[in-house]
Enzyme design. Structure first.
Site, mmCIF file in Angstrom:
data_model
loop_
_atom_site.group_PDB
_atom_site.id
_atom_site.type_symbol
_atom_site.label_atom_id
_atom_site.label_comp_id
_atom_site.label_asym_id
_atom_site.label_seq_id
_atom_site.Cartn_x
_atom_site.Cartn_y
_atom_site.Cartn_z
ATOM 1 C CB CYS A 1 -0.948 0.007 1.193
ATOM 2 S SG CYS A 1 -2.228 -1.229 1.037
ATOM 3 C CG HIS B 1 -3.226 3.722 2.350
ATOM 4 N ND1 HIS B 1 -3.622 3.388 1.067
ATOM 5 C CD2 HIS B 1 -3.237 2.551 3.064
ATOM 6 C CE1 HIS B 1 -3.849 2.097 1.019
ATOM 7 N NE2 HIS B 1 -3.636 1.558 2.208
ATOM 8 C CG ASN C 1 -6.751 -0.425 1.085
ATOM 9 O OD1 ASN C 1 -6.133 0.078 0.143
ATOM 10 N ND2 ASN C 1 -6.153 -0.923 2.146
HETATM 11 O O1 UT7 Z 1 -3.774 -0.951 3.521
HETATM 12 C C1 UT7 Z 1 -2.853 -1.782 4.140
HETATM 13 C C2 UT7 Z 1 -2.846 -1.615 5.588
HETATM 14 N N1 UT7 Z 1 -4.015 -2.219 6.179
HETATM 15 C C3 UT7 Z 1 -4.615 -1.616 7.187
HETATM 16 O O2 UT7 Z 1 -4.240 -0.546 7.577
HETATM 17 C C4 UT7 Z 1 -5.763 -2.367 7.843
HETATM 18 C C5 UT7 Z 1 -5.634 -2.306 9.334
HETATM 19 N N2 UT7 Z 1 -6.657 -3.073 10.036
HETATM 20 C C6 UT7 Z 1 -7.956 -2.719 10.043
HETATM 21 O O3 UT7 Z 1 -8.371 -1.803 9.378
HETATM 22 C C7 UT7 Z 1 -8.881 -3.445 10.992
HETATM 23 O O4 UT7 Z 1 -8.132 -4.266 11.845
HETATM 24 C C8 UT7 Z 1 -9.979 -4.298 10.290
HETATM 25 C C9 UT7 Z 1 -10.982 -3.406 9.611
HETATM 26 C C10 UT7 Z 1 -9.332 -5.236 9.283
HETATM 27 C C11 UT7 Z 1 -10.720 -5.134 11.336
HETATM 28 O O5 UT7 Z 1 -11.258 -4.265 12.327
HETATM 29 P P1 UT7 Z 1 -11.015 -4.544 13.879
HETATM 30 O O6 UT7 Z 1 -11.758 -3.520 14.608
HETATM 31 O O7 UT7 Z 1 -9.538 -4.647 14.109
HETATM 32 O O8 UT7 Z 1 -11.738 -5.927 14.078
HETATM 33 P P2 UT7 Z 1 -11.122 -7.296 14.644
HETATM 34 O O9 UT7 Z 1 -10.279 -7.948 13.612
HETATM 35 O O10 UT7 Z 1 -10.547 -7.054 15.992
HETATM 36 O O11 UT7 Z 1 -12.450 -8.148 14.820
HETATM 37 C C12 UT7 Z 1 -13.453 -7.802 15.798
HETATM 38 C C13 UT7 Z 1 -14.584 -8.791 15.692
HETATM 39 C C14 UT7 Z 1 -14.130 -10.252 15.692
HETATM 40 O O12 UT7 Z 1 -15.111 -10.999 16.365
HETATM 41 P P3 UT7 Z 1 -14.891 -11.424 17.925
HETATM 42 O O13 UT7 Z 1 -13.610 -12.207 17.944
HETATM 43 O O14 UT7 Z 1 -14.786 -10.124 18.677
HETATM 44 O O15 UT7 Z 1 -16.107 -12.214 18.225
HETATM 45 C C15 UT7 Z 1 -14.164 -10.624 14.240
HETATM 46 O O16 UT7 Z 1 -14.344 -11.996 14.027
HETATM 47 O O17 UT7 Z 1 -15.286 -8.596 14.448
HETATM 48 C C16 UT7 Z 1 -15.324 -9.841 13.727
HETATM 49 N N3 UT7 Z 1 -15.275 -9.550 12.292
HETATM 50 C C17 UT7 Z 1 -16.352 -9.226 11.566
HETATM 51 N N4 UT7 Z 1 -17.650 -9.095 11.881
HETATM 52 C C18 UT7 Z 1 -18.505 -8.732 10.895
HETATM 53 C C19 UT7 Z 1 -14.168 -9.527 11.505
HETATM 54 N N5 UT7 Z 1 -14.517 -9.186 10.256
HETATM 55 C C20 UT7 Z 1 -15.861 -9.006 10.264
HETATM 56 C C21 UT7 Z 1 -16.795 -8.632 9.276
HETATM 57 N N6 UT7 Z 1 -18.098 -8.498 9.625
HETATM 58 N N7 UT7 Z 1 -16.448 -8.367 7.996
#
Ligand code: UT7
Length: 332
Positions: free
Chosen positions: A116, A256, A286
């Site tokens: 990215c 970004h 993204n």
């Molecule tokens: O461009 C390159 C660089 N990339 C980035 O900068 C991305 C950085 N990361 C992020 O933007 C975020 O970490 C994400 C958007 C990918 C995820 O958001 P998060 O707030 O970190 O969520 P998480 O991974 O901690 O997941 C929280 C919960 C989990 O459930 P439990 O374990 O709390 O029960 C996940 O399983 O949300 C769940 N989850 C979803 N729920 C509904 C994960 N993906 C989804 C989804 N829909 N699509």
């Protein structure tokens, strides 16, 4: 003799027509519009549906848009750099095909890959060639067909990425406008957190890698988020400091578009109000290498000569950085 600076003098952009909304994603994986909107800020993204078109198609549209708007003769282009994580093929630079297709027959070209951060690092590369006096017209394209490397059964990645392309023209400037400063970094300890395991020299394609679904993006979102949110803000704050600038002096942050919360954390650290932050994540998601030039494309009409812009990006590798640039023209 005064130093030659490298300015952006034209912008182009392209996104495919097909709109993949959060509502449609709800029918594909276990997710919902509220979760995606709250956690990322994304409402929809564009997807290149045509199976026979690769990233080059997106790049050609964006570059042609730039050439048409700027009236530049493609034969005058010295160089085409293509920032991408999804080249058409592993060998035979996609940029060479793109350059030929847009009529840049006197140019040389190569692809630049830094996930990215590809476009941000490409800005530094293009600017260095211009500042050296070696070349006068360089097109830098950021393009990615992310849908070609995303698993649409994986809700942790498929909700984030989209396809698109943006292009800018770099030329020498005699008024000192253009790129002023940069802080660019990588940390290879992050390579397990955002990657495609197979298809490279370490793990070439095989029946096994296909069976194990190792040709698609894997992201440890939480880890990447933690790094991105601090690193992108750190370098953006630092670039202000070392140029004796505060948020008041800056007209635009060009971040970004990975996650609305990361963008907000960066703008807060820079003391920038929302109105000074370019955002199109809600409609494109993204687009990896295309996020920064697509922001410029969308906001071009609001930009004025002399405006101070800070670009910031974070990506796989890890890779990240910040560039301070002054805008060189009033948009017509
Ligand atoms: O461009 C390159 C660089 N990339 C980035 O900068 C991305 C950085 N990361 C992020 O933007 C975020 O970490 C994400 C958007 C990918 C995820 O958001 P998060 O707030 O970190 O969520 P998480 O991974 O901690 O997941 C929280 C919960 C989990 O459930 P439990 O374990 O709390 O029960 C996940 O399983 O949300 C769940 N989850 C979803 N729920 C509904 C994960 N993906 C989804 C989804 N829909 N699509």
């Amino acid at each position: 003799m005064s130093k030659i600076t490298a300015a952006i003098t034209a912008v182009g952009g392209y996104v495919p027509d097909y709109v993949l909304t959060n509502k449609i994603l709800e029918t594909m994986v276990d997710t919902n519009d509220e979760w995606i909107t709250a956690r990322t800020g994304i409402k929809e993204r564009r997807i290149l549906k045509d199976k026979d078109k690769g990233t080059s198609f997106l790049a050609i549209q964006a570059a042609n848009d730039l050439l048409q708007k700027s009236n530049v003769d493609p034969k005058e282009i010295d160089m085409v750099i293509m920032a991408t994580a999804t080249p058409d093929m592993p060998v035979a630079a996609t940029s060479a095909y793109v350059a030929t297709q847009i009529g840049a027959e006197n140019a040389f070209s190569y692809d630049l890959m830094a996930a990215c951060s590809s476009f941000l690092f490409g800005m530094s590369t293009a600017a260095s060639y211009i500042e050296s006096g070696k070349y006068k017209k360089i097109i830098l394209i950021g393009a990615d067909k992310m849908s070609s490397i995303i698993d649409y059964k994986d809700r942790t990645t498929c909700i984030i990425f989209g396809d698109g392309a943006g292009a800018v023209l770099f030329e020498p400037n005699e008024e000192g406008l253009g790129i002023q400063d940069e802080i660019l970094r990588t940390d290879g300890n992050g390579r397990q957190s955002l990657k495609i395991d197979a298809g490279g020299s370490l793990l070439p394609p095989s029946n096994e890698t296909i069976a194990n679904n190792q040709h698609v993006v894997f992201q440890d979102g939480k880890t990447v988020f933690k790094f991105a949110v601090t690193r992108m803000a750190d370098v953006s704050e630092k670039i202000l400091e070392r140029n004796n600038l505060t948020g008041d002096d800056i007209q635009w942050l060009v971040p970004h578009q990975a996650n609305n919360r990361i963008i907000d954390a960066t703008s807060r650290r820079m003391n920038l109000p929302n109105e000074k932050v370019m955002k199109n994540i809600y409609k494109y998601g993204n687009t990896t290498s295309a996020t920064l030039p697509l922001c410029l494309h969308d906001y071009e009409k609001k930009l004025k000569k002399g405006d101070k812009l800070v670009f910031a990006a974070f990506g796989g590798g890890f890779s990240w950085g910040s560039i301070y640039l002054t805008w060189a023209y009033d948009s017509k």
